[in-house]
Design a protein around this motif. Structure first.
Motif, short mmCIF file in Angstrom:
data_model
loop_
_atom_site.label_atom_id
_atom_site.label_comp_id
_atom_site.label_asym_id
_atom_site.label_seq_id
_atom_site.Cartn_x
_atom_site.Cartn_y
_atom_site.Cartn_z
N ASN A 181 -27.48 27.51 -17.59
CA ASN A 181 -26.24 27.50 -16.83
C ASN A 181 -25.05 27.44 -17.78
OD1 ASN A 181 -23.95 26.64 -15.26
ND2 ASN A 181 -25.34 25.93 -13.67
N PRO A 182 -24.09 28.36 -17.66
CA PRO A 182 -22.94 28.38 -18.57
C PRO A 182 -22.18 27.05 -18.64
CG PRO A 182 -23.02 30.42 -17.33
CD PRO A 182 -24.07 29.52 -16.73
N GLU A 183 -22.27 26.24 -17.61
CA GLU A 183 -21.58 24.95 -17.61
C GLU A 183 -22.08 24.02 -18.71
OE1 GLU A 183 -21.78 23.10 -13.82
OE2 GLU A 183 -20.56 24.61 -12.80
N TYR A 184 -23.28 24.27 -19.23
CA TYR A 184 -23.87 23.39 -20.22
C TYR A 184 -23.85 23.99 -21.64
CZ TYR A 184 -25.41 20.56 -16.31
OH TYR A 184 -25.43 19.77 -15.19
N VAL A 185 -23.08 25.05 -21.83
CA VAL A 185 -22.93 25.63 -23.16
C VAL A 185 -21.71 25.00 -23.83
CG1 VAL A 185 -22.60 27.75 -24.48
CG2 VAL A 185 -23.96 27.79 -22.38
N VAL A 186 -21.82 24.63 -25.10
CA VAL A 186 -20.70 23.98 -25.79
C VAL A 186 -19.54 24.97 -25.91
CG1 VAL A 186 -22.22 22.43 -27.07
CG2 VAL A 186 -21.54 24.61 -28.10
N PRO A 187 -18.29 24.47 -25.92
CA PRO A 187 -17.11 25.36 -25.96
C PRO A 187 -17.13 26.38 -27.10
CG PRO A 187 -16.44 23.13 -25.42
CD PRO A 187 -17.90 23.06 -25.76
N ARG A 188 -17.55 25.98 -28.30
CA ARG A 188 -17.61 26.91 -29.43
C ARG A 188 -18.54 28.07 -29.11
NH1 ARG A 188 -15.68 29.93 -33.46
NH2 ARG A 188 -17.11 30.16 -35.22
N GLY A 189 -19.68 27.77 -28.49
CA GLY A 189 -20.62 28.81 -28.12
C GLY A 189 -20.03 29.76 -27.09
N LEU A 190 -19.34 29.22 -26.08
CA LEU A 190 -18.75 30.06 -25.05
C LEU A 190 -17.69 30.99 -25.63
CD1 LEU A 190 -18.33 27.67 -21.97
CD2 LEU A 190 -19.84 29.64 -22.16
N THR A 191 -16.90 30.48 -26.58
CA THR A 191 -15.86 31.30 -27.20
C THR A 191 -16.49 32.48 -27.95
OG1 THR A 191 -14.35 29.43 -27.43
CG2 THR A 191 -13.99 31.32 -28.88
N LEU A 192 -17.53 32.19 -28.75
CA LEU A 192 -18.21 33.25 -29.48
C LEU A 192 -18.81 34.29 -28.54
CD1 LEU A 192 -20.00 31.16 -32.25
CD2 LEU A 192 -18.19 32.87 -32.61
N ILE A 193 -19.41 33.82 -27.46
CA ILE A 193 -20.03 34.74 -26.50
C ILE A 193 -18.98 35.64 -25.85
CG2 ILE A 193 -21.24 34.86 -24.28
CD1 ILE A 193 -22.62 32.19 -25.11
N LYS A 194 -17.86 35.05 -25.42
CA LYS A 194 -16.82 35.83 -24.74
C LYS A 194 -16.14 36.83 -25.67
CE LYS A 194 -15.78 32.24 -21.33
NZ LYS A 194 -14.79 31.24 -20.85
N GLU A 195 -16.00 36.47 -26.96
CA GLU A 195 -15.30 37.34 -27.91
C GLU A 195 -16.22 38.32 -28.63
OE1 GLU A 195 -13.23 34.71 -30.52
OE2 GLU A 195 -11.73 34.13 -29.00
N ALA A 196 -17.52 38.22 -28.37
CA ALA A 196 -18.48 39.07 -29.09
C ALA A 196 -18.32 40.54 -28.72
CB ALA A 196 -19.90 38.61 -28.76
N LYS A 197 -18.45 41.38 -29.74
CA LYS A 197 -18.51 42.83 -29.50
C LYS A 197 -19.96 43.26 -29.32
CE LYS A 197 -14.31 44.01 -32.07
NZ LYS A 197 -13.73 44.79 -33.20
N VAL A 198 -20.87 42.51 -29.99
CA VAL A 198 -22.30 42.81 -29.91
C VAL A 198 -23.03 41.54 -29.50
CG1 VAL A 198 -24.33 43.63 -31.15
CG2 VAL A 198 -22.05 44.50 -31.76
N LEU A 199 -23.79 41.62 -28.41
CA LEU A 199 -24.44 40.44 -27.85
C LEU A 199 -25.92 40.72 -27.64
CD1 LEU A 199 -23.50 37.60 -26.82
CD2 LEU A 199 -23.45 38.60 -24.52
N VAL A 200 -26.75 39.80 -28.12
CA VAL A 200 -28.21 39.93 -28.00
C VAL A 200 -28.74 38.72 -27.26
CG1 VAL A 200 -30.39 40.01 -29.28
CG2 VAL A 200 -28.36 41.19 -30.18
N GLY A 201 -29.70 38.93 -26.36
CA GLY A 201 -30.28 37.80 -25.63
C GLY A 201 -31.34 38.28 -24.67
#
Length: 208
Positions: free
Chosen positions: A14-34
């Motif tokens: 759940n995105p609510e439990y991701v640390v803020p630094r992680g959320l920022t990286l995810i939102k600003e990513a140009k390339v995302l793997v998962g």
């Protein structure tokens, strides 16, 4: 300048439990793997994405190509240091700058959900592996936490523990879909848990 490989733990999902630094990286990513589920929850339309399907050699080749022109953010479930993709990525990209952003492991989240501390627990995994026989022995007051899979779900693990001398009345918990609206936690005895269906990718906690 070398591009960075970011490994971000997304906790229980759940995105609510991701640390803020992680959320920022995810939102600003140009390339995302998962995983497909992670990309469904976190990816944005403009991002270039790659789903992790188990073919790790193909994944590594693709990441290598992307790192030539851009940073890459890799999402891993739970915490980056607990049975994650991090060891594989460090081996495959020994020269690439790697930044690791930890998350909440499914194990610690499960213990929190049932209101138990885990500092005195033995944490083991049946997810794609089998713990050594010595780790499964019964001892009064012992507390165990397991990751499970389809072959070794809580019902199977409960029977294994019974075969190793654990009392039938021992308290056990099976936890799946943690942090989501359809989260499910079942509490019963080890004996009763041998009849519990499902919970293939879950956390099992045993408290003697």
């Amino acid at each position: 300048m070398a591009h960075t490989l970011y490994v971000v733990g997304i906790g229980p999902g759940n995105p609510e439990y991701v640390v803020p630094r992680g959320l920022t990286l995810i939102k600003e990513a140009k390339v995302l793997v998962g995983s497909e589920r992670a990309l469904l929850d976190f990816a944005q339309p403009e991002q270039l994405t790659y789903p992790i399907t188990g073919k790790l050699s193909a994944l590594a080749e693709w990441i290598d190509i992307q790192l030539a022109t851009s940073d890459v953010v890799v999402l891993v479930s739970g915490d980056t240091g607990y049975y994650s993709l991090l060891p594989y990525l460090k081996k495959k990209f020994p020269l690439a700058p790697i930044e690791v952003v930890p998350g909440i492991s499914s194990m610690t989240f499960a213990f929190a959900r049932i209101g138990e501390v885990w500092q005195d627990a033995d944490l083991l995994s049946f997810h794609g592996r089998v713990p050594p026989e010595s780790a499964l022995r019964y001892e009064a007051g012992r507390k165990l936490g397991f990751l499970t899979d389809k072959e070794h779900n809580p019902a199977t693990i409960a029977q294994i523990l019974l075969d190793h001398g654990w009392p039938a009345a021992t308290t056990a918990y099976a936890c799946e879909r943690l942090s989501y609206e359809d989260e499910r936690i079942e509490q019963c005895s080890l004996e009763a848990m041998t009849g519990l269906a499902g919970f293939y990718h879950s956390v099992m906690i045993v408290i003697s």
